[in-house]
Design a protein around this motif. Sequence first.
Motif, PDB file in Angstrom:
ATOM      1  N   GLN A 129      12.922  30.678   7.518  1.00 54.49           N
ATOM      2  CA  GLN A 129      12.226  31.253   8.665  1.00 54.49           C
ATOM      3  C   GLN A 129      12.301  32.765   8.520  1.00 54.49           C
ATOM      4  O   GLN A 129      13.377  33.325   8.310  1.00 54.49           O
ATOM      5  N   VAL A 155       7.359  30.714   8.925  1.00 55.93           N
ATOM      6  CA  VAL A 155       8.127  29.974   7.927  1.00 55.93           C
ATOM      7  C   VAL A 155       7.390  30.077   6.603  1.00 55.93           C
ATOM      8  O   VAL A 155       6.157  29.974   6.555  1.00 55.93           O
ATOM      9  N   GLN A 210       7.680  34.831  14.675  1.00 58.74           N
ATOM     10  CA  GLN A 210       8.250  33.732  13.897  1.00 58.74           C
ATOM     11  C   GLN A 210       7.249  33.183  12.888  1.00 58.74           C
ATOM     12  O   GLN A 210       6.081  32.946  13.208  1.00 58.74           O
TER      13      GLN A 210
END
Length: 371
Positions: free
Chosen positions: A263, A197, A195
């Motif tokens: 994201q 961003v 993950q």
Amino acid sequence: WAGDLALMESGVGKLGQDDIDQLTAGRQMRLDFGIDDDAFSMVTLTSPQDYPDQLTLMAAKLAHPGWDAAPIARAKAAASAAVTGYDASADGVLSRDLEGLLHANDPRWTTPDQRAIDALTPENFRAFWEPLAASGPIEVDVFGDVQPDEAIAAVARSFGAIPPRTDAGATPPPVTFPAHDTKPVVRRHKGPANQAVALIAWPTGAGTADFAESRRLDILGLVFSDRLFERMRQAAGASYSPGVSSQWPKGLPGGGRLLAMSQVSPANVPLFFKMAREIAADLATKPVTQDELDRVKGPLIQQIQRAASSSLFWMQQMTGGTYDPSRIAVLRQIGGDYGGVTPEILQQTAAKYLVEGKDWTMTVLPEEGAK
């Protein structure tokens, strides 16, 4: 930072929050605090029967604030708990750091660290907030199913009866957008290794002098968002949900921005920046088709028409209008401003603001070596 957590709960005069809860039991009354761009606010949803006493409670809070230490201790505990959890995810890091970074580390927008939280005491909390509660003009807005003459009388009996206010003091410092960066600002999180961003922002404007510009930017943001969603989905083959939003503060001299964010996986961070800049350049050099423009304008105008049936919409749009009448004037122009946007006007808006040498970028990545 502690005002939102503790100021209203610190009581009125000698009455603590428990006492106020008992007095208002069974009635639609409470005290909610907010920090807006250019003002502190108390905003409450009440009833036609209870709003006169609600106004009295609000006025009493300003005229005779209480300083119970217990809410401050709770605020410190809540803030400390948040500090330990911010870096557990990319979204947590953003909620902690983004606004401070987008305002060039202005302390008015930065999140307190543990040292600042530990330093808070009931004494310095009161020293900070007591003069603010007693200073500056007050605007009272009442929206809903009320009779105007009765509302005016209720305001006179409550806010009109409190002691005269002192001057608000010095003019606040200017609002600054961060300088253009050639490489993104990098922050790290301790969450899942897949993950990340990424975001890119351009400075725009603020105030009400040319508020039609803010509405053109709203539509530009919607077109930008649709394009970015389609391109990210096609190229990355993943269900990313990028978004583009415009913020244009009415009550500040600066701080407006158009921001694109998504994201992504860490490997696709460069892809996001590449696509966002390509879309920005295309919007600035070529007009959109009328069909593409209509696809975002139609739903936006319908959304505004639906929202205009609520008192909350009018309160949000007209608050501040007593000391800045232009806020009411620009509200009257809302239909024409949105409806009058053409492909050519949208291109001109993009060319004015989506300037490559003025953008600012940031990414939140997993810690190195994370699994």
